[in-house]
Design a protein around this motif. Sequence first.
Motif, PDB file in Angstrom:
ATOM      1  N   GLY A  84       0.809  -1.093  -0.052  1.00 17.13           N
ATOM      2  CA  GLY A  84       0.106   0.145   0.048  1.00 17.13           C
ATOM      3  C   GLY A  84       0.909   1.409   0.074  1.00 17.13           C
ATOM      4  O   GLY A  84       0.569   2.229  -0.784  1.00 17.13           O
ATOM      5  N   ALA A  85       1.795   1.205   0.679  1.00 15.00           N
ATOM      6  CA  ALA A  85       2.820   2.512   0.794  1.00 15.00           C
ATOM      7  C   ALA A  85       3.466   2.653  -0.460  1.00 15.00           C
ATOM      8  O   ALA A  85       3.671   3.804  -0.941  1.00 15.00           O
ATOM      9  N   PHE A  86       3.908   1.327  -1.206  1.00  8.54           N
ATOM     10  CA  PHE A  86       4.518   1.483  -2.282  1.00  8.54           C
ATOM     11  C   PHE A  86       3.708   2.140  -3.439  1.00  8.54           C
ATOM     12  O   PHE A  86       4.308   3.074  -4.127  1.00  8.54           O
ATOM     13  N   ILE A  87       2.477   1.672  -3.411  1.00  9.48           N
ATOM     14  CA  ILE A  87       1.599   2.307  -4.393  1.00  9.48           C
ATOM     15  C   ILE A  87       1.112   3.736  -4.210  1.00  9.48           C
ATOM     16  O   ILE A  87       1.449   4.688  -4.935  1.00  9.48           O
ATOM     17  N   ALA A  88       1.088   4.122  -2.976  1.00  8.32           N
ATOM     18  CA  ALA A  88       0.740   5.409  -2.402  1.00  8.32           C
ATOM     19  C   ALA A  88       1.592   6.564  -2.889  1.00  8.32           C
ATOM     20  O   ALA A  88       1.340   7.360  -3.013  1.00  8.32           O
ATOM     21  N   ARG A  89       2.919   6.263  -2.801  1.00  9.75           N
ATOM     22  CA  ARG A  89       3.910   7.039  -3.139  1.00  9.75           C
ATOM     23  C   ARG A  89       4.201   7.237  -4.849  1.00  9.75           C
ATOM     24  O   ARG A  89       4.612   8.344  -5.135  1.00  9.75           O
ATOM     25  N   ARG A  90       3.265   6.606  -5.516  1.00 12.26           N
ATOM     26  CA  ARG A  90       3.270   6.579  -6.917  1.00 12.26           C
ATOM     27  C   ARG A  90       1.858   7.077  -7.512  1.00 12.26           C
ATOM     28  O   ARG A  90       1.957   7.065  -8.867  1.00 12.26           O
ATOM     29  N   VAL A  91       1.060   7.288  -6.898  1.00 12.99           N
ATOM     30  CA  VAL A  91      -0.323   7.610  -7.263  1.00 12.99           C
ATOM     31  C   VAL A  91      -0.880   9.130  -6.615  1.00 12.99           C
ATOM     32  O   VAL A  91      -0.446   9.231  -5.483  1.00 12.99           O
ATOM     33  N   PRO A  92      -1.708   9.674  -7.239  1.00 17.28           N
ATOM     34  CA  PRO A  92      -2.167  11.088  -6.470  1.00 17.28           C
ATOM     35  C   PRO A  92      -2.933  11.007  -5.392  1.00 17.28           C
ATOM     36  O   PRO A  92      -2.897  11.723  -4.518  1.00 17.28           O
TER      37      PRO A  92
END
Length: 181
Positions: free
Chosen positions: A20-28
Motif C-alpha cells: 500500500g505504501a509502495f503504491i501510495a507514493r506513486r499515485v496522486p
Amino acid sequence: MPEKQNNPTDIFERYRHRLGAFIARRVPSREEAEDILQEVFLRFVQTDAINPVAQVAAWLFRTARNRIIDHRRKHREESLPALRDEEGMVDEITTLLADDCSSPEMEYLRRLVWSEVEKALDELPAAQRDIFYLTEMEGFTFRELSEDTGIPVATLLSRKHYAVKHLRHRLADLYEALLRA
C-alpha cells in the motif's frame, strides 16, 4: 508433487501495508492507491488459484507496478494535456482517433489523421508496427504480450520505442498543422 496454493488472508496481512505504501507514493490520491491495492490482491487470488505463485512479494510488487503504469496511462488518456509537446504527440493523435465525437468536422479530421497514421505505420517493420498497434490501439500491456509471444519485455519496449520515434518524425508536420487549426 503438486504446488501448494498460498493462503490469501496471510498474504494480504503480510504485504498490504508495504505494498500500500509502495503504491501510495506513486499515485496522486489515497483512493486511487486503495483501488490499485485491491486490484493487485484480487489478481493475486485469481492467479494463485490457477497457478500458485512461488515468489509472492516479487509477483505483488511487479503487478502493482504494472497497475500503476496502466492507471497513469488511462489517466493521461482521459485528460488532454494543457501543454502539447513532441512527447505527447503520438498519445494525442491516438486519443483523437479513438474519440467518440461524430461531428462532420471531427469525422473529416479523423479520416485525414487516420490515413496519415496508416501510411506511417505501413512504413514500419512488421514487428514494430504490431507492438505499436497492440499496445496503443488494443490496450495490451508489454507483460501480456511478452507472456503470449515469448519475446522479452525489453525487446518489445525497444520495438515500440523505434515505432514511436518514427511516428513522431513522420507525423510532426501533421501535428503542427492540427495545432494551428
